[in-house]
Design a protein around this motif. Sequence first.
Motif, PDB file in Angstrom:
ATOM      1  N   LEU A  52      26.848 -19.703  17.255  1.00  0.00           N
ATOM      2  CA  LEU A  52      26.041 -20.458  18.208  1.00  0.00           C
ATOM      3  C   LEU A  52      24.900 -19.602  18.754  1.00  0.00           C
ATOM      4  O   LEU A  52      23.746 -20.047  18.815  1.00  0.00           O
ATOM      5  N   ALA A  53      25.201 -18.374  19.136  1.00  0.00           N
ATOM      6  CA  ALA A  53      24.168 -17.479  19.662  1.00  0.00           C
ATOM      7  C   ALA A  53      23.124 -17.166  18.600  1.00  0.00           C
ATOM      8  O   ALA A  53      21.918 -17.154  18.880  1.00  0.00           O
ATOM      9  N   ALA A  54      23.555 -16.926  17.368  1.00  0.00           N
ATOM     10  CA  ALA A  54      22.620 -16.623  16.289  1.00  0.00           C
ATOM     11  C   ALA A  54      21.720 -17.824  16.008  1.00  0.00           C
ATOM     12  O   ALA A  54      20.508 -17.667  15.821  1.00  0.00           O
ATOM     13  N   ARG A  55      22.283 -19.017  15.987  1.00  0.00           N
ATOM     14  CA  ARG A  55      21.461 -20.221  15.770  1.00  0.00           C
ATOM     15  C   ARG A  55      20.478 -20.431  16.899  1.00  0.00           C
ATOM     16  O   ARG A  55      19.348 -20.842  16.684  1.00  0.00           O
ATOM     17  N   HIS A  56      20.910 -20.169  18.120  1.00  0.00           N
ATOM     18  CA  HIS A  56      20.038 -20.303  19.284  1.00  0.00           C
ATOM     19  C   HIS A  56      18.822 -19.385  19.149  1.00  0.00           C
ATOM     20  O   HIS A  56      17.740 -19.705  19.625  1.00  0.00           O
ATOM     21  N   LEU A  57      18.995 -18.248  18.496  1.00  0.00           N
ATOM     22  CA  LEU A  57      17.926 -17.267  18.326  1.00  0.00           C
ATOM     23  C   LEU A  57      17.219 -17.399  16.977  1.00  0.00           C
ATOM     24  O   LEU A  57      16.432 -16.537  16.606  1.00  0.00           O
ATOM     25  N   GLY A  58      17.527 -18.460  16.233  1.00  0.00           N
ATOM     26  CA  GLY A  58      16.830 -18.709  14.977  1.00  0.00           C
ATOM     27  C   GLY A  58      17.457 -18.079  13.754  1.00  0.00           C
ATOM     28  O   GLY A  58      16.833 -18.023  12.696  1.00  0.00           O
TER      29      GLY A  58
END
Length: 100
Positions: free
Chosen positions: A66-72
């Motif tokens: 989730l955090a990685a997706r939030h940051l692209g």
Amino acid sequence: MVTSTCTELQAAMSSCAGVRLNRVLRPEGDAIVVLAVGGTELAHWPLVGSTHPDLEVIDGLARLALAARHLGGGIGLRNAGPELLALIDFVGLNDVIDAG
């Protein structure tokens, strides 16, 4: 809301600047988490507990994804064992985490 995991990933993504962190020692048999953006691997590290995974390991993976997706970016796994792959599939994260 920015979590500490999100902050750590953001720092890793912005500070790597082409440097690949690939000298992390890993316990034998642990899967490797790979952080990538746009097809470029930025970092990888051992997934502690992946040889005998439980829902705590899966929760950690879900939060990282989730955090990685939030940051692209996104996360993937290397050397994931059958127990970990089955648990990822069981909880429905196989579309979120590239375990190929």
